[in-house]
Design a protein around this motif. Structure first.
Motif, PDB file in Angstrom:
ATOM      1  N   PRO A   1       0.803  -1.307   0.087  1.00 34.19           N
ATOM      2  CA  PRO A   1      -0.035   0.048   0.048  1.00 34.19           C
ATOM      3  C   PRO A   1       0.963   1.111   0.082  1.00 34.19           C
ATOM      4  O   PRO A   1       1.723   1.429   0.575  1.00 34.19           O
ATOM      5  CB  PRO A   1      -0.764   0.029   1.441  1.00 34.19           C
ATOM      6  N   GLY A   2       0.501   2.278  -0.826  1.00 31.34           N
ATOM      7  CA  GLY A   2       1.369   3.462  -1.036  1.00 31.34           C
ATOM      8  C   GLY A   2       2.397   3.302  -1.808  1.00 31.34           C
ATOM      9  O   GLY A   2       3.050   4.320  -2.251  1.00 31.34           O
ATOM     10  N   ASP A   3       2.922   2.045  -2.522  1.00 30.84           N
ATOM     11  CA  ASP A   3       3.828   2.251  -3.243  1.00 30.84           C
ATOM     12  C   ASP A   3       3.657   3.146  -4.378  1.00 30.84           C
ATOM     13  O   ASP A   3       2.629   3.240  -5.129  1.00 30.84           O
ATOM     14  CB  ASP A   3       4.157   0.726  -3.808  1.00 30.84           C
ATOM     15  N   VAL A   4       4.705   3.884  -5.088  1.00 25.16           N
ATOM     16  CA  VAL A   4       4.588   4.831  -6.169  1.00 25.16           C
ATOM     17  C   VAL A   4       5.602   4.242  -7.328  1.00 25.16           C
ATOM     18  O   VAL A   4       6.666   4.069  -7.026  1.00 25.16           O
ATOM     19  CB  VAL A   4       5.213   6.020  -5.691  1.00 25.16           C
ATOM     20  N   LEU A   5       4.789   3.970  -8.390  1.00 29.70           N
ATOM     21  CA  LEU A   5       5.493   3.387  -9.530  1.00 29.70           C
ATOM     22  C   LEU A   5       6.173   4.512 -10.554  1.00 29.70           C
ATOM     23  O   LEU A   5       5.536   5.516 -10.633  1.00 29.70           O
ATOM     24  CB  LEU A   5       4.490   2.658 -10.447  1.00 29.70           C
ATOM     25  N   THR A   6       7.427   4.419 -10.591  1.00 31.29           N
ATOM     26  CA  THR A   6       8.017   5.313 -10.939  1.00 31.29           C
ATOM     27  C   THR A   6       8.659   5.078 -12.598  1.00 31.29           C
ATOM     28  O   THR A   6       8.922   6.206 -13.405  1.00 31.29           O
ATOM     29  CB  THR A   6       9.355   5.790 -10.415  1.00 31.29           C
ATOM     30  N   ALA A   7       8.806   3.977 -12.749  1.00 37.99           N
ATOM     31  CA  ALA A   7       9.303   3.452 -14.093  1.00 37.99           C
ATOM     32  C   ALA A   7       8.999   2.045 -14.609  1.00 37.99           C
ATOM     33  O   ALA A   7       9.096   1.226 -13.408  1.00 37.99           O
ATOM     34  CB  ALA A   7      10.883   3.724 -14.356  1.00 37.99           C
ATOM     35  N   LEU A   8       8.880   1.697 -15.739  1.00 40.49           N
ATOM     36  CA  LEU A   8       8.445   0.243 -15.844  1.00 40.49           C
ATOM     37  C   LEU A   8       9.434  -0.145 -17.251  1.00 40.49           C
ATOM     38  O   LEU A   8       9.543   0.418 -18.302  1.00 40.49           O
ATOM     39  CB  LEU A   8       6.948   0.147 -16.466  1.00 40.49           C
ATOM     40  N   SER A   9      10.354  -1.026 -16.860  1.00 39.95           N
ATOM     41  CA  SER A   9      11.242  -1.436 -18.009  1.00 39.95           C
ATOM     42  C   SER A   9      11.921  -0.268 -18.513  1.00 39.95           C
ATOM     43  O   SER A   9      12.064  -0.251 -19.779  1.00 39.95           O
ATOM     44  CB  SER A   9      10.704  -2.249 -19.003  1.00 39.95           C
ATOM     45  N   GLY A  10      12.485   0.712 -17.914  1.00 33.91           N
ATOM     46  CA  GLY A  10      13.342   2.103 -18.218  1.00 33.91           C
ATOM     47  C   GLY A  10      12.490   3.090 -18.781  1.00 33.91           C
ATOM     48  O   GLY A  10      12.874   4.105 -19.080  1.00 33.91           O
ATOM     49  N   ARG A  11      11.204   2.943 -18.709  1.00 33.27           N
ATOM     50  CA  ARG A  11      10.220   4.162 -19.263  1.00 33.27           C
ATOM     51  C   ARG A  11       9.525   4.747 -17.975  1.00 33.27           C
ATOM     52  O   ARG A  11       8.851   4.103 -17.169  1.00 33.27           O
ATOM     53  CB  ARG A  11       9.150   3.674 -20.146  1.00 33.27           C
ATOM     54  N   PRO A  12       9.829   5.925 -17.990  1.00 31.50           N
ATOM     55  CA  PRO A  12       9.389   6.990 -16.711  1.00 31.50           C
ATOM     56  C   PRO A  12       7.962   6.652 -16.764  1.00 31.50           C
ATOM     57  O   PRO A  12       7.142   6.680 -17.784  1.00 31.50           O
ATOM     58  CB  PRO A  12       9.772   8.365 -17.090  1.00 31.50           C
ATOM     59  N   LEU A  13       7.132   6.806 -15.523  1.00 26.18           N
ATOM     60  CA  LEU A  13       5.802   6.803 -15.417  1.00 26.18           C
ATOM     61  C   LEU A  13       5.320   8.370 -14.731  1.00 26.18           C
ATOM     62  O   LEU A  13       5.227   8.217 -13.478  1.00 26.18           O
ATOM     63  CB  LEU A  13       5.251   5.756 -14.583  1.00 26.18           C
ATOM     64  N   VAL A  14       4.801   9.067 -15.567  1.00 24.99           N
ATOM     65  CA  VAL A  14       4.403  10.313 -15.202  1.00 24.99           C
ATOM     66  C   VAL A  14       2.962  10.880 -15.565  1.00 24.99           C
ATOM     67  O   VAL A  14       2.687  11.941 -15.097  1.00 24.99           O
ATOM     68  CB  VAL A  14       5.525  11.394 -15.487  1.00 24.99           C
ATOM     69  N   ARG A  15       2.641  10.147 -16.405  1.00 24.33           N
ATOM     70  CA  ARG A  15       1.106  10.509 -17.154  1.00 24.33           C
ATOM     71  C   ARG A  15       0.349   9.196 -16.689  1.00 24.33           C
ATOM     72  O   ARG A  15       0.772   8.091 -16.657  1.00 24.33           O
ATOM     73  CB  ARG A  15       1.158  10.717 -18.411  1.00 24.33           C
ATOM     74  N   ASP A  16      -1.123   9.206 -16.641  1.00 24.80           N
ATOM     75  CA  ASP A  16      -1.831   8.142 -16.131  1.00 24.80           C
ATOM     76  C   ASP A  16      -1.853   7.253 -17.328  1.00 24.80           C
ATOM     77  O   ASP A  16      -2.229   6.030 -17.241  1.00 24.80           O
ATOM     78  CB  ASP A  16      -3.218   8.565 -15.918  1.00 24.80           C
ATOM     79  N   LEU A  17      -1.681   7.548 -18.559  1.00 21.58           N
ATOM     80  CA  LEU A  17      -1.479   6.456 -19.729  1.00 21.58           C
ATOM     81  C   LEU A  17      -0.274   5.900 -19.935  1.00 21.58           C
ATOM     82  O   LEU A  17       0.131   5.080 -20.931  1.00 21.58           O
ATOM     83  CB  LEU A  17      -2.204   7.140 -20.699  1.00 21.58           C
ATOM     84  N   ASP A  18       0.920   6.380 -19.207  1.00 20.54           N
ATOM     85  CA  ASP A  18       2.114   5.919 -19.398  1.00 20.54           C
ATOM     86  C   ASP A  18       2.379   4.257 -19.186  1.00 20.54           C
ATOM     87  O   ASP A  18       3.139   3.794 -19.867  1.00 20.54           O
ATOM     88  CB  ASP A  18       3.394   6.674 -18.487  1.00 20.54           C
ATOM     89  N   PHE A  19       1.827   3.784 -18.161  1.00 19.55           N
ATOM     90  CA  PHE A  19       2.040   2.517 -17.646  1.00 19.55           C
ATOM     91  C   PHE A  19       1.351   1.581 -18.866  1.00 19.55           C
ATOM     92  O   PHE A  19       1.867   0.591 -19.254  1.00 19.55           O
ATOM     93  CB  PHE A  19       1.071   2.111 -16.293  1.00 19.55           C
ATOM     94  N   HIS A  20      -0.059   2.114 -19.419  1.00 18.67           N
ATOM     95  CA  HIS A  20      -0.556   1.236 -20.470  1.00 18.67           C
ATOM     96  C   HIS A  20       0.295   1.197 -21.682  1.00 18.67           C
ATOM     97  O   HIS A  20       0.458   0.280 -22.457  1.00 18.67           O
ATOM     98  CB  HIS A  20      -1.779   2.026 -20.860  1.00 18.67           C
ATOM     99  N   ASP A  21       0.999   2.604 -22.069  1.00 22.23           N
ATOM    100  CA  ASP A  21       1.830   2.504 -23.315  1.00 22.23           C
ATOM    101  C   ASP A  21       2.895   1.626 -22.977  1.00 22.23           C
ATOM    102  O   ASP A  21       3.645   0.910 -24.105  1.00 22.23           O
ATOM    103  CB  ASP A  21       2.377   3.829 -23.298  1.00 22.23           C
ATOM    104  N   ALA A  22       3.661   1.726 -21.929  1.00 24.30           N
ATOM    105  CA  ALA A  22       4.793   0.780 -21.811  1.00 24.30           C
ATOM    106  C   ALA A  22       4.552  -0.520 -21.722  1.00 24.30           C
ATOM    107  O   ALA A  22       5.280  -1.434 -22.246  1.00 24.30           O
ATOM    108  CB  ALA A  22       5.489   1.073 -20.216  1.00 24.30           C
ATOM    109  N   VAL A  23       3.521  -1.102 -21.061  1.00 17.64           N
ATOM    110  CA  VAL A  23       2.948  -2.679 -21.338  1.00 17.64           C
ATOM    111  C   VAL A  23       2.779  -2.921 -22.854  1.00 17.64           C
ATOM    112  O   VAL A  23       3.285  -4.016 -23.209  1.00 17.64           O
ATOM    113  CB  VAL A  23       1.644  -2.676 -20.510  1.00 17.64           C
ATOM    114  N   PHE A  24       2.337  -1.706 -23.499  1.00 18.62           N
ATOM    115  CA  PHE A  24       1.754  -2.323 -25.012  1.00 18.62           C
ATOM    116  C   PHE A  24       3.124  -2.445 -25.788  1.00 18.62           C
ATOM    117  O   PHE A  24       3.472  -3.468 -26.527  1.00 18.62           O
ATOM    118  CB  PHE A  24       1.307  -1.146 -25.727  1.00 18.62           C
TER     119      PHE A  24
END
Length: 292
Positions: free
Chosen positions: A95-118
């Motif tokens: 609880p409370g974890d802040v996701l900052t990057a996924l596989s080298g891609r910064p996560l700063v917008r609400d759609l960034d995670f979806h894009d990185a997974v794609f």
């Protein structure tokens, strides 16, 4: 075509297509593709503990812009936080974890995670590296995927998610506005003028229903392409499908900023919209009747 002109025409093109979808007086600048290439590289941080977790690919793809929130502290974006506690648990997060990057891609917008997974799914990734800020401590979470990420994405889009795992997301609440749009068949719909007016008053809600990018053919603009259409969106209700390329509206081609502006101006008082699209390589015409 300069970068500024390109984004300007995308914005105006979206305004025209948005009018097709009953949104008036909105110009939304979509920065996809090239924006990814120009964004700053993530800052290198000292990664503390490494956590290895096996997760279902179908749980990973459940992280959408609708169930994350952007974390901002002192005016600075820190990352994303998952709002669904059960999904957070299934992914081995605290609880409370802040996701900052996924596989080298910064996560700063609400759609960034979806894009990185794609992007990672297109490379058949079997491991994802999630950088997390956990109670102020940078942590690397190494997700070992159980299942194919690309197939999991298709599962979510095809509404067969429950066959993959135990987690069932909360179904979207009924939308009275969508109920006013009457689908006659696969190419014809009817909608009242008051629905057009309501959608025009809240264009950003409409914009979340799909993504729109310029289509190119032989190096020249060839309309606008739609993808990632949400099943519960106005786009879906109006018979649009993922991958559709919208070429013209009531005979006006969407190939330049001037053409898009012509479409936008011509559609303010019409009672029927005729949209020329290409779907899976086959020309198709959609019809929207606007009633008083």
């Amino acid at each position: 075509m300069s970068e500024g002109t390109r984004f300007r025409w995308i914005a105006m093109g979206f305004a025209a297509v948005a009018m097709v979808f009953a949104i008036a007086a909105v110009v939304v600048v979509l920065r996809r593709g090239d924006a990814v290439a120009t964004e700053e590289k993530p800052k290198k941080v000292a990664i503390a503990p490494v956590s290895d977790i096996k997760v279902r690919a179908t749980d990973v793809v459940k992280i959408e812009r609708s169930n994350v929130e952007v974390v901002i502290e002192s005016g600075e974006t820190k990352g994303l936080r998952i709002k669904d506690a059960e999904l957070e648990r299934l992914l081995g997060l605290e609880p409370g974890d802040v996701l900052t990057a996924l596989s080298g891609r910064p996560l700063v917008r609400d759609l960034d995670f979806h894009d990185a997974v794609f992007n990672t799914s297109m490379m058949n990734a079997t491991t994802l590296y999630l950088e997390v800020n956990r109670s102020g401590t940078p942590t690397l979470v190494r997700w070992k995927l159980d299942g194919d990420l690309r197939q999991a994405r298709y599962g979510v889009n095809g509404s067969v998610l429950n066959s993959y795992g135990s987690y069932t997301p909360t179904p979207p609440a009924p939308d009275p506005l969508l109920d006013t749009i009457e689908r006659i068949d696969n190419t014809h719909v009817k909608m009242p003028q008051k629905t057009v007016d309501q959608l025009a008053a809240d264009p950003m809600t409409m914009a979340k229903g799909a993504r729109i990018v310029p289509a190119m053919k032989n190096g020249k603009p060839d309309g606008l392409k739609l993808y990632a259409i949400r099943p519960s969106s106005v786009f879906a209700r109006l018979n649009f499908a993922n991958g559709d390329t919208v070429h013209a509206v009531n005979g006006h081609e969407l190939t330049s900023a001037d053409k898009a502006l012509e479409v936008y101006q011509s559609l303010k008082s019409v009672s029927e919209l005729t949209i020329d699209v290409t779907r899976r390589g086959v020309p198709l015409r959609l019809f929207i009747t606007i009633t008083k």
